[in-house]
Design a protein around this motif. Structure first.
Motif, short mmCIF file in Angstrom:
data_model
loop_
_atom_site.label_atom_id
_atom_site.label_comp_id
_atom_site.label_asym_id
_atom_site.label_seq_id
_atom_site.Cartn_x
_atom_site.Cartn_y
_atom_site.Cartn_z
N SER A 25 0.84 -1.21 0.00
CA SER A 25 0.00 0.00 0.00
C SER A 25 0.87 1.25 0.00
O SER A 25 0.50 2.27 -0.58
CB SER A 25 -0.96 -0.01 1.18
OG SER A 25 -0.26 -0.12 2.39
N SER A 26 2.07 1.16 0.62
CA SER A 26 2.91 2.37 0.65
C SER A 26 3.48 2.70 -0.74
O SER A 26 3.61 3.85 -1.11
CB SER A 26 4.02 2.25 1.69
OG SER A 26 4.82 1.13 1.41
N LYS A 27 3.77 1.65 -1.55
CA LYS A 27 4.22 1.92 -2.93
C LYS A 27 3.08 2.53 -3.76
O LYS A 27 3.29 3.49 -4.51
CB LYS A 27 4.73 0.64 -3.60
CG LYS A 27 5.21 0.90 -5.03
CD LYS A 27 5.88 -0.27 -5.71
CE LYS A 27 5.93 -0.11 -7.23
NZ LYS A 27 6.54 1.14 -7.71
N ALA A 29 0.58 4.30 -2.63
CA ALA A 29 0.40 5.67 -2.15
C ALA A 29 1.44 6.60 -2.77
O ALA A 29 1.12 7.69 -3.25
CB ALA A 29 0.48 5.70 -0.63
N LYS A 30 2.69 6.14 -2.78
CA LYS A 30 3.79 6.96 -3.30
C LYS A 30 3.61 7.22 -4.81
O LYS A 30 3.70 8.36 -5.27
CB LYS A 30 5.11 6.25 -3.03
CG LYS A 30 6.33 7.17 -3.08
CD LYS A 30 7.62 6.39 -2.84
CE LYS A 30 8.77 7.10 -3.49
NZ LYS A 30 9.91 6.22 -3.73
N GLU A 83 -0.58 7.85 2.60
CA GLU A 83 -0.33 6.43 2.87
C GLU A 83 -1.39 5.82 3.80
O GLU A 83 -1.85 4.70 3.57
CB GLU A 83 1.06 6.28 3.51
CG GLU A 83 1.62 4.90 3.30
CD GLU A 83 3.06 4.75 3.81
OE1 GLU A 83 3.86 5.69 3.60
OE2 GLU A 83 3.36 3.71 4.41
N ARG A 110 -3.94 2.72 2.82
CA ARG A 110 -3.96 1.49 3.62
C ARG A 110 -5.38 1.21 4.10
O ARG A 110 -5.87 0.09 4.02
CB ARG A 110 -2.99 1.62 4.81
CG ARG A 110 -2.58 0.25 5.37
CD ARG A 110 -1.68 0.37 6.59
NE ARG A 110 -0.60 1.33 6.40
CZ ARG A 110 -0.32 2.34 7.22
NH1 ARG A 110 -1.04 2.54 8.31
NH2 ARG A 110 0.68 3.16 6.97
#
Lengths: 202, 202
Positions: free
Chosen positions: A33-35, A37-38, A44, A48
Motif C-alpha cells: 500500500s505504501s508503494k 500511495a507513493k 499512505e 492502507r
C-alpha cells in the motif's frame, strides 16, 4: 437516511484499478500500500485504510497480490454484478441519462424510463408509468432516478419506494421525505453552474 | 486553477432568499442574522459570516433591512445579470442541458450548443463547431460546458480557452489541463450512482 460511502474514496477506486492493471502488465505480482500511495501521490494512511476496506490487509513485508487486489476492487465497485436502475421522467434529461453508457463501470445498468405521457419520437425502453410497479418487481430494480419537475417528485419517490426501490438519485430541485432505510442523493446541477458563475466575477 | 466558493454556501443562499421573501410578505422590515439562523436551523456563526460576505454586516440591535438583504443575495447569485454559457457536444446530454430551464436562478443562460456534426432531428440553437470562436466572442460567453467523449475533451477545452471562456463545466470523465486563471468543475455523475450502488449492498 443511510450513510453513504465517501465520494472521494469512490473516485479513487477506479484510479487504483487502472494503476494495478498497468502494474500487472509489466509483470509485477505483489505491491505494498505504501508503494501505491507513493506512485499515485495519495496519503499512505488513506490508501492502507481504503484497500483494507476493499480487500483486507496485505501480507507483512510482501503487500497485496496485485491480481487479487484488482479483482477485489472490481467486485467492490460491482462491475461483475450490475444493479438495475430505472428513470421516472422521460423528458430530455431522463432520456439523456437512459442513453448514457458510462455507468457500467460503477455497476449500474439503467434499463428503462417511465412517464405519464410518452413523449413523441423514438422511445426505445420508455414505458407508461402504469407499468412501473410491475416492471420494478419483475426486474428487481433497486435504484430509482427522478427527473420529473419538483412538484411531482415526492409522489414519484413514494411510488418508487412502494415498488421496492432502495436508493434514489434525485434531479428535482427539492427535498424528498423518505424512510430511514432509503438512500437518497440529490444531484444539484445548478449549484455547479452557480459556483462557476461566482468564479468569473472574482 | 481558481479557488471556488463553497457549494454548501451556494446551496444556502437561495434558502435565505425564499425565507426573506416570505418574511417580507408578512410585513417584516428588518431581521437579525441570529433570527434567520434560528428559523432556518443553520449555525449562527455561519449565517453571520455568509450574510456579511453578501451584504456587509447588519446594524447593531436592528439587524438587516430585509428587502436590501434579499436584493443583495439576488445580485450575489447573479439573477439580475445572467452570464452566457455554451455547450460543446450536442449529443443527448448536451441537448438535455441546453433545454434545461432551471439555471436562470443561478444567473446562467445556456444559449447554444456546438458540435462537429449536427445530429438529426430538431436543432434549435445547435450550431457547427466552425462558428464557435466567433459566437463566443460576439456573445461574450464566459462559461463553457463540455459534453463530448473523454478523447475529445482536452481539444474542446483548448478551443474554449482560445475563445475567451473563463470557466468550464466538464462532464467528460477525464482531467483537463488548464491555465491557473481558468475555473473547472468536473461533474462526475457516475460517482453518485456508485455511491447509491454501494448503499444497496450494506
Amino acid at each position: 437516511m443511510k450513510v453513504l460511502i465517501s465520494r472521494p474514496m469512490l473516485e479513487r477506486l477506479p484510479v487504483y484499478a487502472t494503476y494495478l492493471e498497468k502494474l500487472i502488465e509489466t509483470g509485477v505480482n505483489s505491491v505494498s500500500s505504501s508503494k501505491i500511495a507513493k506512485d499515485l501521490k495519495f496519503g499512505e494512511v488513506q490508501v492502507r485504510k481504503e484497500l483494507a476496506m476493499v480487500s483486507g490487509t496485505g501480507k507483512p513485508r510482501i503487500g497485496y497480490d496485485a491480481e487479487k487486489l484488482l479483482s477485489d476492487i472490481r467486485i467492490f465497485l460491482g462491475e461483475d454484478k450490475p444493479c438495475e436502475a430505472v428513470i421516472v421522467g422521460a423528458g430530455k434529461l431522463g432520456r439523456a441519462l437512459l442513453g448514457y453508457g458510462n455507468f457500467d463501470k460503477v455497476g449500474v445498468k439503467i434499463s428503462a424510463a417511465f412517464d405519464i405521457k410518452i413523449p413523441p419520437g423514438r422511445n426505445e425502453n420508455v414505458f407508461s408509468l402504469d407499468c412501473f410497479n410491475k416492471y420494478c418487481k419483475e426486474h428487481s430494480v433497486s435504484i430509482g432516478i427522478i427527473t420529473v419537475p419538483a412538484t411531482a417528485a415526492q409522489t414519484v419517490c413514494d411510488i418508487m419506494i412502494d415498488a421496492g426501490i432502495k436508493a434514489i438519485w434525485n434531479f428535482a430541485p427539492m427535498t424528498l421525505h423518505v424512510p430511514s432505510n432509503i438512500a437518497v442523493i440529490n444531484e444539484k446541477l445548478s449549484i455547479s453552474l452557480s459556483q462557476l458563475r461566482q468564479q468569473i466575477n472574482m
